[in-house]
Design a protein around this motif. Structure first.
Motif, PDB file in Angstrom:
ATOM      1  N   GLN A   1       0.328   6.656  -5.855  1.00 52.10           N
ATOM      2  CA  GLN A   1      -1.111   6.628  -5.634  1.00 52.10           C
ATOM      3  C   GLN A   1      -1.551   5.249  -5.160  1.00 52.10           C
ATOM      4  O   GLN A   1      -0.981   4.246  -5.540  1.00 52.10           O
ATOM      5  CB  GLN A   1      -1.908   7.009  -6.892  1.00 52.10           C
ATOM      6  N   SER A   2      -2.580   5.252  -4.336  1.00 52.10           N
ATOM      7  CA  SER A   2      -3.105   3.996  -3.804  1.00 52.10           C
ATOM      8  C   SER A   2      -3.990   3.350  -4.867  1.00 52.10           C
ATOM      9  O   SER A   2      -4.740   4.040  -5.564  1.00 52.10           O
ATOM     10  CB  SER A   2      -3.903   4.328  -2.551  1.00 52.10           C
ATOM     11  N   THR A   3      -3.936   2.013  -4.982  1.00 50.83           N
ATOM     12  CA  THR A   3      -4.823   1.372  -5.969  1.00 50.83           C
ATOM     13  C   THR A   3      -6.267   1.348  -5.466  1.00 50.83           C
ATOM     14  O   THR A   3      -7.187   1.623  -6.221  1.00 50.83           O
ATOM     15  CB  THR A   3      -4.370  -0.068  -6.290  1.00 50.83           C
ATOM     16  N   ASP A   4      -6.448   1.048  -4.178  1.00 45.38           N
ATOM     17  CA  ASP A   4      -7.833   0.926  -3.691  1.00 45.38           C
ATOM     18  C   ASP A   4      -8.553   2.263  -3.625  1.00 45.38           C
ATOM     19  O   ASP A   4      -9.746   2.344  -3.867  1.00 45.38           O
ATOM     20  CB  ASP A   4      -7.883   0.237  -2.319  1.00 45.38           C
ATOM     21  N   LYS A   5      -7.834   3.328  -3.316  1.00 45.19           N
ATOM     22  CA  LYS A   5      -8.516   4.613  -3.163  1.00 45.19           C
ATOM     23  C   LYS A   5      -8.869   5.247  -4.502  1.00 45.19           C
ATOM     24  O   LYS A   5      -9.674   6.171  -4.543  1.00 45.19           O
ATOM     25  CB  LYS A   5      -7.645   5.580  -2.356  1.00 45.19           C
TER      26      LYS A   5
ATOM     27  N   ALA B   1      -0.117  -0.122  -4.693  1.00 45.54           N
ATOM     28  CA  ALA B   1       0.110   1.279  -5.035  1.00 45.54           C
ATOM     29  C   ALA B   1       0.647   1.349  -6.457  1.00 45.54           C
ATOM     30  O   ALA B   1       1.262   0.401  -6.949  1.00 45.54           O
ATOM     31  CB  ALA B   1       1.114   1.903  -4.062  1.00 45.54           C
TER      32      ALA B   1
ATOM     33  N   ALA C   1      -2.030   9.868  -2.728  1.00 46.50           N
ATOM     34  CA  ALA C   1      -2.763   8.659  -2.326  1.00 46.50           C
ATOM     35  C   ALA C   1      -4.121   8.492  -3.017  1.00 46.50           C
ATOM     36  O   ALA C   1      -4.367   7.491  -3.662  1.00 46.50           O
ATOM     37  CB  ALA C   1      -2.927   8.638  -0.825  1.00 46.50           C
ATOM     38  N   TYR C   2      -4.993   9.492  -2.898  1.00 45.61           N
ATOM     39  CA  TYR C   2      -6.279   9.348  -3.597  1.00 45.61           C
ATOM     40  C   TYR C   2      -6.538  10.526  -4.539  1.00 45.61           C
ATOM     41  O   TYR C   2      -7.677  10.854  -4.839  1.00 45.61           O
ATOM     42  CB  TYR C   2      -7.439   9.114  -2.630  1.00 45.61           C
TER      43      TYR C   2
ATOM     44  N   ALA D   1       0.837  -1.201   0.000  1.00 45.09           N
ATOM     45  CA  ALA D   1       0.000   0.000   0.000  1.00 45.09           C
ATOM     46  C   ALA D   1       0.878   1.260   0.000  1.00 45.09           C
ATOM     47  O   ALA D   1       2.111   1.183  -0.016  1.00 45.09           O
ATOM     48  CB  ALA D   1      -0.955  -0.033   1.186  1.00 45.09           C
ATOM     49  N   THR D   2       0.232   2.402   0.002  1.00 41.75           N
ATOM     50  CA  THR D   2       0.925   3.682  -0.203  1.00 41.75           C
ATOM     51  C   THR D   2       2.135   3.912   0.704  1.00 41.75           C
ATOM     52  O   THR D   2       3.219   4.260   0.230  1.00 41.75           O
ATOM     53  CB  THR D   2      -0.063   4.847   0.021  1.00 41.75           C
TER      54      THR D   2
ATOM     55  N   VAL E   1      -7.794  -3.223  -0.779  1.00 46.70           N
ATOM     56  CA  VAL E   1      -6.537  -2.611  -0.316  1.00 46.70           C
ATOM     57  C   VAL E   1      -5.341  -3.522  -0.596  1.00 46.70           C
ATOM     58  O   VAL E   1      -5.469  -4.742  -0.577  1.00 46.70           O
ATOM     59  CB  VAL E   1      -6.611  -2.377   1.211  1.00 46.70           C
TER      60      VAL E   1
ATOM     61  N   ASN F   1       3.052  12.288  -2.598  1.00 49.20           N
ATOM     62  CA  ASN F   1       2.047  11.350  -2.109  1.00 49.20           C
ATOM     63  C   ASN F   1       0.698  11.811  -2.651  1.00 49.20           C
ATOM     64  O   ASN F   1       0.117  12.779  -2.190  1.00 49.20           O
ATOM     65  CB  ASN F   1       2.060  11.360  -0.572  1.00 49.20           C
TER      66      ASN F   1
END
Ligand SMILES: *Cc1c(COP(=O)(O)O)cnc(C)c1O
Length: 504
Positions: free
Chosen positions: A306-310, A319, A280-281, A143-144, A316, A278
């Motif tokens: 970037q986060s994949t899930d967000k 990234a 993230a989303y 994750a991120t 989750v 960062n």
């Protein structure tokens, strides 16, 4: 089924029916051909049958699925449970080899192909969202926060004597821990409050760079964050990173002897200050992407995380790193010790194929459209209870309202978030105005942790309009928020010492 198979099948089943079946097959083949040729999101999303067919075809290219294959090694993608095999579409080899997470595996042509395709598609999706100048993407199965750690570790070889990382303050533990886990000391630069917003303290970042550019590995800026923090002033940070590194080098040169000059010249990268973003989303916000693009053209932006899930509506775990320079991403891929799960890639590939360009664009558009709707409804509730929407107009995803009146009347506002949670509203965040000294990850925050800056003058509640939120969600959320306020005020009428009721 190829042409020959169809020719033979036509002797078993009515010719014209078979012809239609062949047509349908050809359509699917065309989709797959286009995917390989363009390496971009399909214009429209694929149907599930095509996706399953494609995944099966890919799985059949891995050695564990070869007919009659005998495994004589210690890693043969043997899977005990059929449930697990189905969950993984018979793909068992994961991605990467021990020395490089993006290396091709000889035993697993299919999985390797899947990994490369996923990176092409996710890069395309991110470009469509607005990060147009990015040249390459790397998907990592962490994750991120952990992805940031990997980046810092990979940059170490480029600036071996650096010991510190500047973090424009963001009150999210994983951001601080990502620096600590990589073995760096963090210089947390506090934000200052302008109107209601917590904004980047450029002066202070600039001072740090002026003083110690040789010891600073990178500046970390954050583009997606809870209100009242604004995304960082990334354009200025990007230009600072570009100019400060060089300025510092010249300063050294003017003072030192010629042999040191040569030494430094040989290690010219030493005074580079990298800039890691960062995001993230932030992919889902056009505005955020415009800022990153502008920063990257005016100054330096080395890697955007970037986060994949967000951003892509998958579970989750992953990234996506994007950059203009492929070699930086290769460094990260090489630092990763060992092989990795392919699950993140599989989930992303399936999702992106099923979305296609049209649905991806539509999701992004809907979010942009709903953001002001949520803001409007949210501020109406605030107004109704004597609170107000905080003016955080630089933040394109998250918003906040004060809880000052509620607090002034004696309500312990920190319970307000859990009241919402028990009404099945998740994701809001309450930060009470407090001056409790706290220690987070070994670092002192004399004025508490949560508001992204010292002495933030309000207690507040945040909400976000993120990808996938619907109009119904907004209505239901504001409705329940309204009920919570009513309930809170009802509780205030109870005797003062009955604190238990606040917690119910
Ligand atoms: C979500 C988030 C993180 C942490 O992400 P993980 O994916 O849990 O590592 C860090 N920073 C920001 C701004 C985030 O939104």
């Amino acid at each position: 089924m190829n042409e020959q198979h169809f020719r033979l099948a036509k002797t078993l089943v009515n010719d014209s029916y078979m012809k239609q079946a062949e047509e349908s097959r050809k359509r699917r083949e065309k989709l797959i051909r286009k995917l390989f040729a363009n390496r971009k999101l399909p214009k429209d999303g694929w149907d599930e049958v095509t996706i399953r067919l494609f995944l099966q075809e890919i799985a059949s290219m891995d050695s564990n699925n070869f007919i009659g294959n005998v495994g004589a090694g210690e890693r043969e993608a043997r899977v005990f449970s059929n449930i697990v095999r189905e969950r993984n579409y018979s793909l068992g080899h994961g991605i990467g080899r021990s020395g490089d997470i993006s290396a091709i595996q000889p035993k697993a042509a299919g999985s390797s192909l899947l990994a490369k395709l996923t990176e092409c598609l996710v890069l395309d999706a991110i470009k469509i969202a607005g990060l147009e100048s990015m040249k390459a993407a790397l998907v990592v199965p962490v994750a991120t926060g952990m992805a940031m750690t990997l980046i810092f570790l990979s940059l170490r070889t480029l600036k071996p004597h650096a010991t510190k990382i500047i973090l424009s303050r963001i009150d999210q533990k994983s951001c601080i821990k990502s620096i600590q886990a990589a073995g760096y000391e963090s210089i947390i630069v506090d934000n200052h409050v302008i109107q209601d917003e917590a904004r980047t303290d450029i002066k202070s970042i600039s001072n740090w760079l002026e003083l110690e550019a040789d010891k600073i590995l990178c500046v970390v800026s954050t583009m997606s964050c809870f209100a009242p923090r604004a995304p960082d002033d990334i354009v200025t940070i990007a230009t600072l990173c570009q100019t400060m590194g060089k300025r510092f080098l010249f300063k050294l040169l003017s003072n030192l002897y010629i042999y040191i000059y040569i030494y430094i010249w040989l290690n010219i990268v030493w005074t580079d200050v990298f800039h890691i973003v960062n995001n993230a989303y932030g992919v889902q916000s056009r505005q955020s992407n415009v800022w990153i693009e502008s920063a990257s053209s005016k100054g330096r932006v080395d890697i955007v995380v970037q986060s994949t899930d967000k951003n892509f509506m998958v579970p989750v775990g992953g990234a996506v790193l994007v950059a203009k320079r492929v070699d930086y991403l290769m460094k990260v891929a090489q630092i990763y010790p060992g092989r990795a799960s392919a699950q993140i890639h599989i989930d992303l590939l399936i999702t992106l194929l099923q979305m296609g360009q049209s649905t991806w664009r539509e999701l992004l558009r809907q979010r942009e459209e709903l953001f002001p709707v949520l803001k409007n409804e949210f501020s109406k509730i605030a107004y109704k209870y004597g609170e107000r929407l905080l003016d955080t107009h630089h933040n394109p995803i998250s918003m906040a309202m004060t809880l000052d009146q509620l607090e002034a009347k004696g309500f312990p506002v920190e319970f307000f978030g859990s009241m919402l949670f028990t009404r099945f509203v998740s994701g809001t965040r309450v930060v009470a105005r407090k001056n409790n000294k706290t220690k987070v990850c070994g670092i002192d925050f004399p004025d508490g942790f949560g508001a992204h800056c010292t002495n933030y003058p309000h207690s507040y509640l945040t909400a976000a309009c993120a990808l996938g939120m619907t109009r119904q969600d907004i209505v239901a959320f504001c409705d329940r928020l309204d009920q919570c306020f009513q309930e809170a005020y009802k509780k205030l009428e109870l005797p003062k010492d009955d604190t238990r009721t606040f917690m119910d």
